[in-house]
Design a protein around this motif. Sequence first.
Motif, PDB file in Angstrom:
ATOM      1  N   MET A   1       0.828  -1.194   0.000  1.00 27.01           N
ATOM      2  CA  MET A   1       0.000   0.000   0.000  1.00 27.01           C
ATOM      3  C   MET A   1       0.872   1.256   0.000  1.00 27.01           C
ATOM      4  O   MET A   1       0.371   2.340  -0.291  1.00 27.01           O
ATOM      5  CB  MET A   1      -0.898   0.004   1.236  1.00 27.01           C
ATOM      6  N   ARG A   2       2.157   1.131   0.338  1.00 21.17           N
ATOM      7  CA  ARG A   2       3.062   2.299   0.380  1.00 21.17           C
ATOM      8  C   ARG A   2       4.333   1.964  -0.405  1.00 21.17           C
ATOM      9  O   ARG A   2       5.410   1.778   0.174  1.00 21.17           O
ATOM     10  CB  ARG A   2       3.425   2.643   1.817  1.00 21.17           C
ATOM     11  N   PRO A   3       4.275   1.878  -1.703  1.00 22.64           N
ATOM     12  CA  PRO A   3       5.456   1.511  -2.506  1.00 22.64           C
ATOM     13  C   PRO A   3       6.614   2.503  -2.371  1.00 22.64           C
ATOM     14  O   PRO A   3       7.771   2.103  -2.387  1.00 22.64           O
ATOM     15  CB  PRO A   3       4.913   1.504  -3.929  1.00 22.64           C
ATOM     16  N   GLU A   4       6.312   3.786  -2.206  1.00 21.51           N
ATOM     17  CA  GLU A   4       7.377   4.775  -2.085  1.00 21.51           C
ATOM     18  C   GLU A   4       8.175   4.574  -0.794  1.00 21.51           C
ATOM     19  O   GLU A   4       9.413   4.659  -0.786  1.00 21.51           O
ATOM     20  CB  GLU A   4       6.790   6.186  -2.118  1.00 21.51           C
ATOM     21  N   GLU A   5       7.453   4.297   0.281  1.00 23.55           N
ATOM     22  CA  GLU A   5       8.132   4.054   1.560  1.00 23.55           C
ATOM     23  C   GLU A   5       8.956   2.776   1.486  1.00 23.55           C
ATOM     24  O   GLU A   5      10.053   2.701   2.066  1.00 23.55           O
ATOM     25  CB  GLU A   5       7.101   3.945   2.684  1.00 23.55           C
ATOM     26  N   ASP A   6       8.464   1.774   0.753  1.00 30.67           N
ATOM     27  CA  ASP A   6       9.223   0.531   0.604  1.00 30.67           C
ATOM     28  C   ASP A   6      10.527   0.781  -0.151  1.00 30.67           C
ATOM     29  O   ASP A   6      11.581   0.244   0.210  1.00 30.67           O
ATOM     30  CB  ASP A   6       8.389  -0.520  -0.135  1.00 30.67           C
ATOM     31  N   ARG A   7      10.444   1.607  -1.204  1.00 31.17           N
ATOM     32  CA  ARG A   7      11.659   1.920  -1.968  1.00 31.17           C
ATOM     33  C   ARG A   7      12.665   2.686  -1.104  1.00 31.17           C
ATOM     34  O   ARG A   7      13.867   2.414  -1.153  1.00 31.17           O
ATOM     35  CB  ARG A   7      11.297   2.736  -3.215  1.00 31.17           C
ATOM     36  N   GLU A   8      12.185   3.612  -0.316  1.00 25.40           N
ATOM     37  CA  GLU A   8      13.073   4.384   0.567  1.00 25.40           C
ATOM     38  C   GLU A   8      13.720   3.478   1.631  1.00 25.40           C
ATOM     39  O   GLU A   8      14.890   3.666   1.984  1.00 25.40           O
ATOM     40  CB  GLU A   8      12.282   5.492   1.254  1.00 25.40           C
ATOM     41  N   ALA A   9      12.959   2.523   2.123  1.00 23.07           N
ATOM     42  CA  ALA A   9      13.503   1.596   3.126  1.00 23.07           C
ATOM     43  C   ALA A   9      14.619   0.741   2.527  1.00 23.07           C
ATOM     44  O   ALA A   9      15.657   0.497   3.173  1.00 23.07           O
ATOM     45  CB  ALA A   9      12.400   0.707   3.678  1.00 23.07           C
ATOM     46  N   ILE A  10      14.430   0.308   1.272  1.00 18.67           N
ATOM     47  CA  ILE A  10      15.459  -0.495   0.604  1.00 18.67           C
ATOM     48  C   ILE A  10      16.724   0.340   0.383  1.00 18.67           C
ATOM     49  O   ILE A  10      17.844  -0.115   0.621  1.00 18.67           O
ATOM     50  CB  ILE A  10      14.921  -1.043  -0.730  1.00 18.67           C
ATOM     51  N   VAL A  11      16.506   1.576  -0.097  1.00 18.85           N
ATOM     52  CA  VAL A  11      17.656   2.462  -0.327  1.00 18.85           C
ATOM     53  C   VAL A  11      18.390   2.733   0.981  1.00 18.85           C
ATOM     54  O   VAL A  11      19.645   2.713   1.040  1.00 18.85           O
ATOM     55  CB  VAL A  11      17.186   3.779  -0.970  1.00 18.85           C
ATOM     56  N   ARG A  12      17.629   2.975   2.052  1.00 16.89           N
ATOM     57  CA  ARG A  12      18.244   3.258   3.355  1.00 16.89           C
ATOM     58  C   ARG A  12      19.042   2.054   3.866  1.00 16.89           C
ATOM     59  O   ARG A  12      20.169   2.201   4.373  1.00 16.89           O
ATOM     60  CB  ARG A  12      17.156   3.643   4.356  1.00 16.89           C
ATOM     61  N   GLN A  13      18.499   0.884   3.710  1.00 16.35           N
ATOM     62  CA  GLN A  13      19.176  -0.335   4.172  1.00 16.35           C
ATOM     63  C   GLN A  13      20.482  -0.564   3.404  1.00 16.35           C
ATOM     64  O   GLN A  13      21.521  -0.838   3.992  1.00 16.35           O
ATOM     65  CB  GLN A  13      18.256  -1.541   4.004  1.00 16.35           C
ATOM     66  N   LEU A  14      20.407  -0.433   2.065  1.00 12.55           N
ATOM     67  CA  LEU A  14      21.603  -0.640   1.248  1.00 12.55           C
ATOM     68  C   LEU A  14      22.650   0.445   1.494  1.00 12.55           C
ATOM     69  O   LEU A  14      23.855   0.169   1.519  1.00 12.55           O
ATOM     70  CB  LEU A  14      21.221  -0.677  -0.231  1.00 12.55           C
ATOM     71  N   SER A  15      22.193   1.694   1.697  1.00 17.31           N
ATOM     72  CA  SER A  15      23.126   2.799   1.945  1.00 17.31           C
ATOM     73  C   SER A  15      23.855   2.620   3.276  1.00 17.31           C
ATOM     74  O   SER A  15      25.068   2.876   3.380  1.00 17.31           O
ATOM     75  CB  SER A  15      22.381   4.135   1.923  1.00 17.31           C
ATOM     76  N   ASN A  16      23.126   2.174   4.299  1.00 15.51           N
ATOM     77  CA  ASN A  16      23.754   1.933   5.601  1.00 15.51           C
ATOM     78  C   ASN A  16      24.789   0.812   5.507  1.00 15.51           C
ATOM     79  O   ASN A  16      25.884   0.897   6.083  1.00 15.51           O
ATOM     80  CB  ASN A  16      22.693   1.576   6.640  1.00 15.51           C
ATOM     81  N   GLU A  17      24.439  -0.233   4.786  1.00 15.66           N
ATOM     82  CA  GLU A  17      25.375  -1.338   4.611  1.00 15.66           C
ATOM     83  C   GLU A  17      26.617  -0.871   3.848  1.00 15.66           C
ATOM     84  O   GLU A  17      27.745  -1.254   4.176  1.00 15.66           O
ATOM     85  CB  GLU A  17      24.711  -2.491   3.869  1.00 15.66           C
TER      86      GLU A  17
END
Length: 224
Positions: free
Chosen positions: A141-157
């Motif tokens: 229901m929130r595809p934009e938030e999902d994309r941001e979460a993926i980007v945040r996770q990969l950026s932190n790693e």
Amino acid sequence: MQIDGYNRGTKLVEASSTLVLVALFAESVQGPNTIAQEGTSPAQVQTSPKNDELEQLRKSVRQLNAEVARLKVENAKLEKYREVDYLRDRLVKEEQRLEALQKELVEIGARESSLQKRLDEIEPQLRPDQIEQSRAGVGSMRPEEDREAIVRQLSNEKRRIQTQLDQLASNRLRIPGAISSAEASIVTLRQRLKDAVRAAGLTNTGRVRISTDVVVFESDSVSL
């Protein structure tokens, strides 16, 4: 390694020798006084027993002096043996340190390769098309938030990996200097050990174990 027993023995013999000398002096002083007090002329005194006693005391002094000299020679030998053992221990530790540094350098290289490989994988995964592809088939229901979460996770790693790589690179630059220092120290210690072994009259570089009554030369090879 302890040589205190020899040192104590030397001091004890020296003290005994001093006491005997004092006794000799006391006898030499007491003899004339005793004669004067008793009113007996020197000709009437039987001096043979006294002379025998003094000669025995002198003999004891000579024996004690000889023992002191012998103990000093033994103590000098023990000092040389202790120097050999000390240098040998230092050489072994330096060789172990060199081996550990070389192993650490290899491990750093392996760790860097593993982290760099993962870093190279993250870069394309951060692209928008790859993010969309990773979400394919996943309803939200929130595809934009999902994309941001993926980007945040990969950026932190990515940041964590880059920090580790920077630390490894710093260590990798430090280790060659430490290796060179260890190698130079080993060369110096080997030469000093050779000289100490020669001075001690030993034929190899095994461990010298010293106690108060025995010196044992234990075979334990060290490359020179």
